[in-house]
Each structure stands twice: as C-alpha cells, then as structure tokens.
Scaffold this motif. Sequence first.
Motif, PDB file in Angstrom:
ATOM      1  N   UNK A  49       0.680  -1.354  -0.077  1.00 51.64           N
ATOM      2  CA  UNK A  49      -0.180  -0.029   0.074  1.00 51.64           C
ATOM      3  C   UNK A  49       0.875   1.371   0.000  1.00 51.64           C
ATOM      4  N   UNK A  50       2.202   1.119   0.488  1.00 52.86           N
ATOM      5  CA  UNK A  50       2.832   2.193   0.583  1.00 52.86           C
ATOM      6  C   UNK A  50       3.350   2.571  -1.067  1.00 52.86           C
ATOM      7  N   UNK A  51       3.870   1.400  -1.710  1.00 49.77           N
ATOM      8  CA  UNK A  51       4.066   1.556  -3.071  1.00 49.77           C
ATOM      9  C   UNK A  51       2.978   2.328  -3.867  1.00 49.77           C
ATOM     10  N   UNK A  52       1.697   1.881  -3.324  1.00 51.77           N
ATOM     11  CA  UNK A  52       0.457   2.512  -4.347  1.00 51.77           C
ATOM     12  C   UNK A  52       0.368   4.031  -3.847  1.00 51.77           C
ATOM     13  N   UNK A  53       0.864   4.292  -2.770  1.00 49.95           N
ATOM     14  CA  UNK A  53       0.627   5.974  -2.168  1.00 49.95           C
ATOM     15  C   UNK A  53       1.947   6.657  -3.153  1.00 49.95           C
ATOM     16  N   UNK A  54       2.815   5.955  -3.044  1.00 54.25           N
ATOM     17  CA  UNK A  54       4.187   6.328  -3.945  1.00 54.25           C
ATOM     18  C   UNK A  54       3.693   6.795  -5.532  1.00 54.25           C
ATOM     19  N   UNK A  55       3.149   5.505  -5.955  1.00 58.78           N
ATOM     20  CA  UNK A  55       2.661   5.543  -7.148  1.00 58.78           C
ATOM     21  C   UNK A  55       1.661   6.593  -7.756  1.00 58.78           C
ATOM     22  N   UNK A  56       0.643   6.716  -6.754  1.00 63.55           N
ATOM     23  CA  UNK A  56      -0.327   7.789  -6.751  1.00 63.55           C
ATOM     24  C   UNK A  56       0.043   9.255  -6.699  1.00 63.55           C
ATOM     25  N   UNK A  57       1.479   9.313  -5.948  1.00 67.41           N
ATOM     26  CA  UNK A  57       1.940  10.822  -5.849  1.00 67.41           C
ATOM     27  C   UNK A  57       1.406  11.528  -4.685  1.00 67.41           C
ATOM     28  N   UNK A  58       1.146  10.673  -3.520  1.00 66.70           N
ATOM     29  CA  UNK A  58       0.641  11.356  -2.320  1.00 66.70           C
ATOM     30  C   UNK A  58       1.766  12.063  -1.803  1.00 66.70           C
ATOM     31  N   UNK A  59       1.486  13.032  -1.217  1.00 62.47           N
ATOM     32  CA  UNK A  59       2.456  13.834  -0.405  1.00 62.47           C
ATOM     33  C   UNK A  59       3.108  13.074   0.857  1.00 62.47           C
ATOM     34  N   UNK A  60       4.419  13.524   1.073  1.00 61.33           N
ATOM     35  CA  UNK A  60       5.136  12.697   1.839  1.00 61.33           C
ATOM     36  C   UNK A  60       4.642  12.800   3.344  1.00 61.33           C
ATOM     37  N   UNK A  61       4.282  13.993   3.681  1.00 65.61           N
ATOM     38  CA  UNK A  61       3.651  14.153   5.199  1.00 65.61           C
ATOM     39  C   UNK A  61       2.216  13.397   5.185  1.00 65.61           C
ATOM     40  N   UNK A  62       1.487  13.509   4.073  1.00 68.01           N
ATOM     41  CA  UNK A  62       0.275  12.589   4.208  1.00 68.01           C
ATOM     42  C   UNK A  62       0.599  11.320   4.212  1.00 68.01           C
ATOM     43  N   UNK A  63       1.563  10.676   3.513  1.00 63.07           N
ATOM     44  CA  UNK A  63       1.921   9.152   3.248  1.00 63.07           C
ATOM     45  C   UNK A  63       2.363   8.840   4.868  1.00 63.07           C
ATOM     46  N   UNK A  64       2.989   9.501   5.480  1.00 62.81           N
ATOM     47  CA  UNK A  64       3.445   9.372   6.947  1.00 62.81           C
ATOM     48  C   UNK A  64       2.347   9.419   8.113  1.00 62.81           C
ATOM     49  N   UNK A  65       1.769  10.515   7.780  1.00 61.56           N
ATOM     50  CA  UNK A  65       0.613  10.613   9.113  1.00 61.56           C
ATOM     51  C   UNK A  65      -0.785  10.207   8.715  1.00 61.56           C
ATOM     52  N   UNK A  66      -0.895   9.898   7.353  1.00 63.01           N
ATOM     53  CA  UNK A  66      -2.190   9.384   6.877  1.00 63.01           C
ATOM     54  C   UNK A  66      -2.379   8.075   6.551  1.00 63.01           C
ATOM     55  N   UNK A  67      -1.161   7.595   6.150  1.00 65.46           N
ATOM     56  CA  UNK A  67      -1.088   6.035   5.721  1.00 65.46           C
ATOM     57  C   UNK A  67      -0.129   5.379   6.475  1.00 65.46           C
ATOM     58  N   UNK A  68       0.822   5.727   7.170  1.00 69.30           N
ATOM     59  CA  UNK A  68       1.499   5.015   8.163  1.00 69.30           C
ATOM     60  C   UNK A  68       1.070   4.891   9.619  1.00 69.30           C
ATOM     61  N   UNK A  69       0.903   6.101  10.021  1.00 66.38           N
ATOM     62  CA  UNK A  69       0.591   6.252  11.518  1.00 66.38           C
ATOM     63  C   UNK A  69      -0.537   5.330  12.138  1.00 66.38           C
ATOM     64  N   UNK A  70      -1.743   5.830  11.108  1.00 59.77           N
ATOM     65  CA  UNK A  70      -3.026   4.919  11.557  1.00 59.77           C
ATOM     66  C   UNK A  70      -2.951   3.549  11.703  1.00 59.77           C
ATOM     67  N   UNK A  71      -1.966   3.114  10.907  1.00 65.52           N
ATOM     68  CA  UNK A  71      -1.756   1.575  11.292  1.00 65.52           C
ATOM     69  C   UNK A  71      -0.955   1.258  12.394  1.00 65.52           C
ATOM     70  N   UNK A  72      -0.576   2.185  13.236  1.00 67.34           N
ATOM     71  CA  UNK A  72       0.076   2.039  14.235  1.00 67.34           C
ATOM     72  C   UNK A  72      -0.726   2.455  15.716  1.00 67.34           C
ATOM     73  N   UNK A  73      -1.663   2.871  15.277  1.00 65.28           N
ATOM     74  CA  UNK A  73      -2.743   3.240  16.295  1.00 65.28           C
ATOM     75  C   UNK A  73      -2.836   2.250  17.448  1.00 65.28           C
ATOM     76  N   UNK A  74      -3.007   1.116  17.177  1.00 63.99           N
ATOM     77  CA  UNK A  74      -3.432   0.242  18.437  1.00 63.99           C
ATOM     78  C   UNK A  74      -2.108   0.098  19.261  1.00 63.99           C
TER      79      UNK A  74
END
Lengths: 328, 520
Positions: free
Chosen positions: B410-435
């Motif tokens: 899914x991270x490769x996907x965000x990269x491919x779709x050109x999501x901003x870095x800050x968004x990638x970290x805090x919107x896609x990665x961090x929510x996965x760590x919320x537990x």
Amino acid sequence: MQKYIIKRLFLAVIIFFFVMLIIYALMRCLPTSYIEAMARQKSLQPNSKSYEEWMAQLTEMYGMDRGIIAGYFHWLGDFFRGNFGDSWYYTVPVIEKFNDTVWLSFWMGLITMFFELVIAIPLGIIAATKQYTKTDYTISVLAIAFISLPTFFFIALLKLLFSVKLGWFDLFGLVGRNYEQLNSLGQFLDKCHHLVLPILTLVVISIGGLMRYTRTNMLEVLNADYIRTARAKGLDEHKVIYKHAFRNTLIPLVTIVGGSLPGLFSGALFTETMFSIPGIGYTSYHAMVAGDIPFSMFYLAFLAILTLVGNLIADILYAVVDPRVRIA
Amino acid sequence: MSDNTENKNISAPIEEEQYSLNDDRRVKVLSPGTMVAKRFFRNRIAVVGLAILTFMFLFSFVGGIITPYGENQQFYRIDIQNKEYAGAVKNTELRYMAAPDQKFDSILQAQVVLATQKHNDTFAYRNVEYGVIEEGRDFYRITLLESDTTIGIAYKDIVTPSLEGKNLEFEFVLNALKAYTNGQQTFHVDGAGYNIDEDGGVSSENGEELAFISRYVVQTIIPGSFLSRAFQEELVAELEAGADRFVFTDTDGIEHEYAIDYKADVKNWVIRQATETRVYDTYAAPSCEHWLGTDRNGMDMLTRLMYGGRVSLIIGFIVEAISTILGVIMGGLAGYFGKWVDNLIMRIVDIFYCIPSMPLLIILGAAMDAMNVDPRLRMVYLMLILGFLGWPSMARLIRGQILSLREQEFMTATEATGVRVSRRIFKHLVPNVIPQIIVSVTMGIGGTIITEASLSFLGLGVKYPFASWGNIINDVNNTFVLQNYWFIWVPAGTLLLLTVLAWNLVGDGLRDAFDPKMKR
C-alpha cells in the motif's frame, strides 16, 4: 565481534558526551542568583570554606566564566581526570562521600536482585505454562499490581504493619540504638535486621516487571515450532519445558539481567530515603534537594555511565548468548 | 435480542426464523473496532480495570462538583486551651528589706537566718553586734546593737502595692507588717493612720487601698498584665482551701474560670485560664461532615482527594499527549526516511534514554523551590518536562512499526499515486500503528501518574494549595501521622494504586484485544 564492541563503545562515549552536555546546560541555566545563594548558605555551615572560596571553586570547576560549550569542555576534562570537586552539602570531596555510601547500595541491590531472580523467573514460567488458568491470572494480576505499586505508599504500609503494629523493625535507620555495644557479629546482624524491610520493598517493586517479561518470553518460546516438535516426538512435558523451552527463554533473560547489573550501583532513591539508609540514593537525594551542584553533577554523570554500560552489556550478551544473532 | 423479547408469545415465526439459513443469520459481520471491543470486554480483568477508571473519573470530576466543600476550604474548630495565666507560690523563706541608707547585704541576711533558726536575738559579724528582734510571727527587725538603729527587716509575709509600679516606703512596710503579724487592725506611720482588714488588705483611713499583705506571691505570667487585688485575694483564699478550680468575676462582671495546678516538685501553683480559640480543624477523625476527616491544614480530606484525582489524571493525560505527539512525529520521520535521518533521531532517542530523569526532576524541583515558582506555573513546567522526557520510547515504538510497514504494497501504491510525503506518513502509516499507540499511551498514563505522585510526595511536584494524591500522602513522612492518622494517607495511596493498576490492566487488555492472533 571485537569490531562490534569497539563500535558500541565509541557510540556510548558520544552519547555520554551529549547527555552530559544537556545536563550541564540545564545546570548552567539555573539562575546564577540561586547558585550564589546556595554557596552563601553553604559557607555558613561549620567547618566550611568561605563564600569566596566556594564561588571561586565553583567558577573554576564549572567554567562559569566561560561560555556554555567552553565551560562544558573544561568540566568534562576535570571529570575525566577524576577531579570531581567538593560536595557543598557534605563538605567533603565528592568521591570520598561516594565511596562511603555506594557499597551499601550495591549490596542491597545484589541481595534484591538475587531474590528477584529466584522469585520472578519461576513464577513467570509457571504462569506461562499454565496460560489462561487461575494461576496464570493470579500471577499476571499480581505482577501488574506490583508494577503499579507506588513505592512510597508501599513503604508506608510496611512501616505501619511491621514497625508500628507488630514492632518487629525500627522505622528508620541502618543501625539500632545499642549498635555501639554489640560485637562485630551482633553489629552485622543488626544491620541485616534493619535492611529486611528495605530489601523486601525493593524485591516487591522490582519483581513484577521481570515476572511479566519472563512470562511473555516463555509464551513466545512455547509457541515455537521446535517445542511442537519436541512434544510431537513424545518427550515428557517436564523435559519439554525445562530443557527445551526454559533454556531458550534464558536468552532474553540473561540479556536483561546482565544489562541491569550496573544498575546495582545506582541506589534506590525512594527506599533509601524513606528508611534513612545511608546509601548512594539517600545521600544523593539530600545533596540534590540541598542544591549541591558538584555532587548532583557527579551523580547524574555516574547514572548516565551506568545506563550506558548496562545497554552495552545487554547488547554484547545478546550477541554472545544467542548464536543466531549475527552482528552487522 | 430485543426482537426476541418482543415476539415472545408468537412462537411460530421464531421457530421459522431460527431454522432459516439466510446469510445474515449465520454469519455475523463485525467491524474490526467491534471485534476489538468484544475481545476487550470478554477479558474480565480488563473490564474491572475499566470499571475502576470510570469510578475514578466520576470521583474526581463529578465528585469535585457534588462535594459541598471547596478545594482549599479550611475548617475551624473551637478549641479550649488552658493558657498559663498566673503563678502562685507560698513563701517559706525569709525575705529582706534594707532600711533607707543602711547596708544590709546578703552575708548579713545569711547571719539573720542562722540567728533566727537558733532563736538567738543577737549575732556578731566582723566585730559588730547586731540585734534580731522578733516583732511578730515570722517577722524580724535587725538593729545595730550599739546605736539601736534599724538596718533592715526580715519577713515572710509579703506586702504588695495595690497600684502597679508603686514602691512602698520602708517605714510603711515595717509598720504594716508589725501590725499584721501581731494581728492588729490599725497602725500609724508618720501620723497617718491605716487599717488592715482580715484578708491582709491595707488601706488608708479614707478607704483608699494601698497594699496587700499575704504569705502567697501571685505573679502574672502574661507580660504586661497586672493582677488585681481582688483576684489575688480570692485566689489565695482558694489556694488555702486546696481548690483546683477557681471562678473569678472581674470588674466588668464577666466570669472567668481558672484551673489551679499544684506542682509539688517546685512547690508552686500554676493558674491556667481556659480560653476559647478558633483553630484549624487539623487531623479531625472521620465524621458525618468529613467522611475521611481533615488534613493537616484543616481541609476536607475527601474533597482534597477528588481534586487530587483531577490533577493526577489531567497531568497524566497532558504529559502523555505531549510525549505521544513528539514521539509520533519523530518516530514517523525516522521510520519513513530511514538512513541518516533515522540514525540521527535514534541517537537522540538514545541520549534521552540515558538522561537520569528522576534525579533531574528532583534537582529542577529543588531549584524551583528555591526560586519560589508559582505553584500553578510549576504544574505547567512539570507537565512540559515530563512530556519532553517521555517521547523517546514512543518514537522508538513508532519507528519500529513503520520500518516494516513502509515496505508493504500500500505504500508503493501511495508513492505511485503521488501522495505527499507528510500525508503518506501521517495519513497512511501512522493510523496503522494506532493500536500500539493506544496501548502505549494507556500504560504510559499509569506510569506518569506514579512519577507525578512520587515527585509530589517528595514535595517537588504539585505544591500546596493544589491537591495531588502524591502530596496528600506526603504527610506520612511525619511519623506521628503514620502511626495515628491512617485516614490521611491510606485512602490517597489506595486511590493512586487502584488508578495506576486500572490503567495498566486496561492497557494490557487492549493489547490482547488488538492482537489478532489472540485465540480467546
């Protein structure tokens, strides 16, 4: 391996450098008026040096007349040459006071660690082998309760029960009232008697963490494939647990215990203070509260070194004990 | 469930429904959140923890509103204190007074004692002969035998002037005592006549009170006050009667009660006046008004506990918020960028790990003490420092998780779709760590509460007038409180223990609930 150790050592030195830089900067940030007031107050103590001498020593020792960075290097140089200065509060050289007190703390810590290991590891293993039974729940909840126990409250309860109600132990102190009249064996026993409650406290508050750690690791090992294999080939349960599982649980345990060895010297601040046991924790607490900067700086540096050495030992042991770990 | 109860009396449709094989009957679809909640609530120990926490929140936040008392409201009680008012002593030794312009020093006085004990009426000292004339009961006049001049008197009954600060003349004292010790009612000095009443009061012929003769010496203990003659007379009467209480009505008609104590070792009486004083109601035992008594400042203990709970919980939350935000940012950056960023941030984490936090907090606390920092400001500093010291463990946790997550598809996907870095970290990665974050925060709050309580216990954290469970227990350092006033420290300690325990239990339960591998 050698290369790894050297690399870690080098890193530890760098970390120490920055830790002490932060602490030194904080000390320097204390308003000068505070330091001057402290020096003035200390100079009024009997057998103390005069105010000017204290201030001169302080300025010299901490490079107060220089900038923070230059002053820091000056202090660091002194520190590594073993020049720690004189304690304000105790009016003796810091290293002398330290030598007088640290061994008591060390022995207390060693005895505590012995009991901790003897009690916590077996209980942790029992809890893991009997997972989801009443025994497991009891041990797990006890472990959390011990972790949650505020030291000072526990000590107060112990004192109320054993010193006030039962009268078995004194409320404070390392030696009893008639210590001077006892022979050397009696003196030793008297000290032991006074150390029972402090050590009990230390054991109880430290036991929970190790118990949980042992249980988690044991559970992990018990779920491993080789345990299933051992069971499958028909080994009896006792052998599976104590020969196969336990030995593998020892890997993280040895690491963590080895890593906590230097911590034996750091003293128990609350326990020693509340029981008035003149160990390093008690001594440094009073020095810190009294604003004794030379002693506090030394103690902080000492603790930082202990932590670093502990981490170093843990890392090295981890590599030594577990042959599967390959060092990059 | 509610459907079932509604259709209780209609049996046929239920049976039909039970045997239906529609998908929505056989498979229950649960969202991940519900699954976690379900697993959590199946864990009885964690639920106990949650119940304790709920109670603590209600106790601290609602309790503070309900309680009729304020956080710093002090209570008073009327205390009857026996203050020492006067001292009285029965005179058993000779006292001396020298005649005007005569020498009557202590050596002569000692000789007089010897002479009176031997019942001699003369004695010699340094070749001078003196006469001791017994003028009355325990009253002697000492003369020079040669010239028959009086050099002084020795007496046991004491003449006290009625007016403060007035000195009595020798002739007056001599004649008054002579008359008094012989039981006479009148005497004359320099042609003026005086009367002595039966209590020893001396007055001039026109009734003016002048002096007062008594075997007792009554002295006031309170500086600057003067005991009236009436008081002295009545007191002496009571002393002679051996009373232990004494009621005196002063000139304004107000009755005062006094307690009289005889001290046998020094042979004197102490007169204590019972005065009512309003004092702080300190260390009052539990009662209907104060369910847990009052503390050393006379404040209601239960109310203090409620407000203390607020402080402890709020500090726990804020500190954890600060360290979580810092930790998530630093850990996220380190984990996502890797390489030198990771290396740098992790070395900073190492440095922070190495700082001995408790000693540092003690030193800073002591410095703030010395600088008299305002208690409210102190609390803010405390939270900032604790929060700032707490972030490294969170950063380490986040970084470890993100290191493995960022390699996933899914991270490769965000990269491919050109999501901003800050968004990638805090919107896609961090929510996965919320537990993991939730578990760590829950356990962390417990730890922070203990740290705060420990500092407050040492008197270096939250300060009076603010309450904190730690500074409430602080009183136990006083051995007397430890031994006698359990209600001061046991409730606070128990609440503290329960709260920290509950946070840990809930954290533990959440960890298990979030763990998808958990079987039960």
